[in-house]
Enzyme design. Structure first.
Site, PDB file in Angstrom:
ATOM      1  N   SER A  59       8.022 -31.824 -13.085  1.00  0.00           N
ATOM      2  CA  SER A  59       7.073 -31.266 -14.046  1.00  0.00           C
ATOM      3  C   SER A  59       7.770 -30.585 -15.220  1.00  0.00           C
ATOM      4  O   SER A  59       7.125 -30.269 -16.226  1.00  0.00           O
ATOM      5  CB  SER A  59       6.136 -30.270 -13.345  1.00  0.00           C
ATOM      6  OG  SER A  59       6.868 -29.173 -12.822  1.00  0.00           O
ATOM      7  N   HIS A  60       9.098 -30.355 -15.109  1.00  0.00           N
ATOM      8  CA  HIS A  60       9.860 -29.745 -16.201  1.00  0.00           C
ATOM      9  C   HIS A  60      10.949 -30.682 -16.713  1.00  0.00           C
ATOM     10  O   HIS A  60      11.858 -30.243 -17.420  1.00  0.00           O
ATOM     11  CB  HIS A  60      10.468 -28.419 -15.752  1.00  0.00           C
ATOM     12  CG  HIS A  60       9.459 -27.344 -15.556  1.00  0.00           C
ATOM     13  ND1 HIS A  60       8.703 -27.240 -14.406  1.00  0.00           N
ATOM     14  CD2 HIS A  60       9.034 -26.343 -16.358  1.00  0.00           C
ATOM     15  CE1 HIS A  60       7.875 -26.213 -14.508  1.00  0.00           C
ATOM     16  NE2 HIS A  60       8.048 -25.653 -15.678  1.00  0.00           N
ATOM     17  N   ASP A 104       2.593 -29.175 -12.580  1.00  0.00           N
ATOM     18  CA  ASP A 104       2.364 -29.952 -11.368  1.00  0.00           C
ATOM     19  C   ASP A 104       0.912 -30.401 -11.277  1.00  0.00           C
ATOM     20  O   ASP A 104       0.625 -31.524 -10.834  1.00  0.00           O
ATOM     21  CB  ASP A 104       2.749 -29.132 -10.139  1.00  0.00           C
ATOM     22  CG  ASP A 104       4.254 -29.060  -9.956  1.00  0.00           C
ATOM     23  OD1 ASP A 104       4.858 -30.089  -9.632  1.00  0.00           O
ATOM     24  OD2 ASP A 104       4.841 -27.978 -10.144  1.00  0.00           O
ATOM     25  N   LYS A 108      -0.825  -9.973  -3.846  1.00  0.00           N
ATOM     26  CA  LYS A 108       0.590  -9.712  -4.158  1.00  0.00           C
ATOM     27  C   LYS A 108       1.021 -10.496  -5.389  1.00  0.00           C
ATOM     28  O   LYS A 108       1.646  -9.957  -6.309  1.00  0.00           O
ATOM     29  CB  LYS A 108       1.461 -10.064  -2.951  1.00  0.00           C
ATOM     30  CG  LYS A 108       1.195  -9.182  -1.737  1.00  0.00           C
ATOM     31  CD  LYS A 108       2.075  -9.570  -0.559  1.00  0.00           C
ATOM     32  CE  LYS A 108       1.767  -8.692   0.655  1.00  0.00           C
ATOM     33  NZ  LYS A 108       2.607  -9.038   1.831  1.00  0.00           N
TER      34      LYS A 108
END
Length: 338
Positions: free
Chosen positions: A47-48, A189, A231
């Site tokens: 994806s990069h 993604d 979180k």
């Protein structure tokens, strides 16, 4: 004919560079971007990798990005280095500021690099690995577009808001490094799943009505979710503050508003930190390095893996064998040269 094609890393770099310069990117910007894209493809971070060429060219054509902007460097305090990207991509701005960041970290023990007014599309591990190659501990963080809902909400407030960290290991080629989005998955993604007409796992995103979805297209029209519930949501808020409000640049919501629907790469700032272990530790440096290696051994000796180990294995494989890509993706990029 196979639907996959093998390219060498040099071919990946050349294809990215030609597509960028053909579409108006200045040569030095294109070189910096093509280098990062090649690193992503080399490490099988699809994806990069080359996919991002499509994103960059679409962003160039939007008119938002200054394709030949000259980054300018200032130093408002001994431990703070600032680079204004002037609405250009962040990669050349990072290259401009890195030497000063390294110099000040070695003088002061800790230093910050603030990149402002930049368009940022890539993973953060190339930056923190570059810092670690100088023997420094590195951290990096950025907001993006407000695609991600806070835990308990249904509308985008945060960006994917990645956080990266690198610890140099003097006797090893690669550092201890992690790089993860505070969203459940990177935006790219989901875009790849949509492009390939594949479903996404539950827990990645909500549709436009706020219901959990496995439809990648519905997810892109709705909101992404944070990882780890509250979180991840808290970490995402921290990054909005440190890499947005603290450095005087846009939050993810402001970045999305600035985009105004054109679909360009997010525009915002980036905060990078560098720590010099030698300055922190002095004569205790060697002992503390041994402590770190004992920690890593305690992880791996029981069969667990360190972060990025799969990526590092892919790196070595790609250097030997080249990389495999979708033939349609390669053709889409070649079409940009028409």
């Amino acid at each position: 004919m196979s639907d996959r094609i093998n390219l060498s890393l040099d071919q990946v770099y050349d294809l990215a560079l030609r597509a960028l310069t053909h579409n108006g990117m200045a040569e030095d910007h294109a070189q910096a971007i093509a280098d990062v894209i090649t690193q992503g493809q080399r490490d099988e971070c699809h994806s990069h990798g080359l996919y991002r060429v499509l994103v960059c060219v679409r962003s160039l054509r939007s008119g938002k990005i200054a394709p030949a902007a000259r980054p300018t460097l200032t130093q408002p305090a001994p431990s703070i280095v600032k680079v204004d990207a002037h609405q250009g991509y962040s990669q050349l701005a990072f290259q401009t500021g890195l030497p000063a960041l390294v110099e000040q970290a070695r003088k002061q023990g800790v230093a910050a690099l603030v990149i402002r007014n930049c368009f940022h599309f890539s993973a953060l591990w190339p930056e923190v690995e570059a810092i670690a190659r100088h023997g420094l501990v590195g951290m990096a963080m950025t907001p993006s577009h407000a695609w991600v809902a806070p835990e308990g909400g249904s509308k985008g407030v945060f960006g994917t808001n990645p956080l990266a960290f690198a610890w140099p290991r003097p006797n090893r080629e690669e550092p201890f490094v992690f790089d993860f989005a505070t969203s459940a998955i990177a935006r790219g993604d989901i875009e790849l799943h949509a492009r390939q007409q594949q479903p996404i796992p539950l827990g990645w995103a909500l549709d436009a009505e706020g219901a959990p979805t496995t439809d990648a297209h519905a997810a892109l029209a709705g909101a992404m979710q944070t990882f780890g519930g509250h979180k991840g949501s808290a970490l995402a808020a921290m990054i909005e503050l440190l890499a947005g409000a603290l450095i005087g640049d846009m939050t993810s919501a402001e970045s999305l508003a600035f985009d105004d629907g054109v679909g360009a790469t997010p525009c915002h700032g980036e905060l990078l930190l560098a720590f010099d272990p030698q300055r922190f530790l002095g004569d205790d440096f060697e002992q503390s390095q041994q402590r770190a290696e004992q920690l890593f051994a305690a992880i791996t000796d029981q069969g667990a893996r360190l972060p990025s180990q799969r990526r590092f294995a892919a790196r070595q494989r790609s250097k030997r064998e080249g990389v495999w890509l979708s033939r349609s993706l390669v053709q889409d990029i070649k079409d940009l040269l028409a």
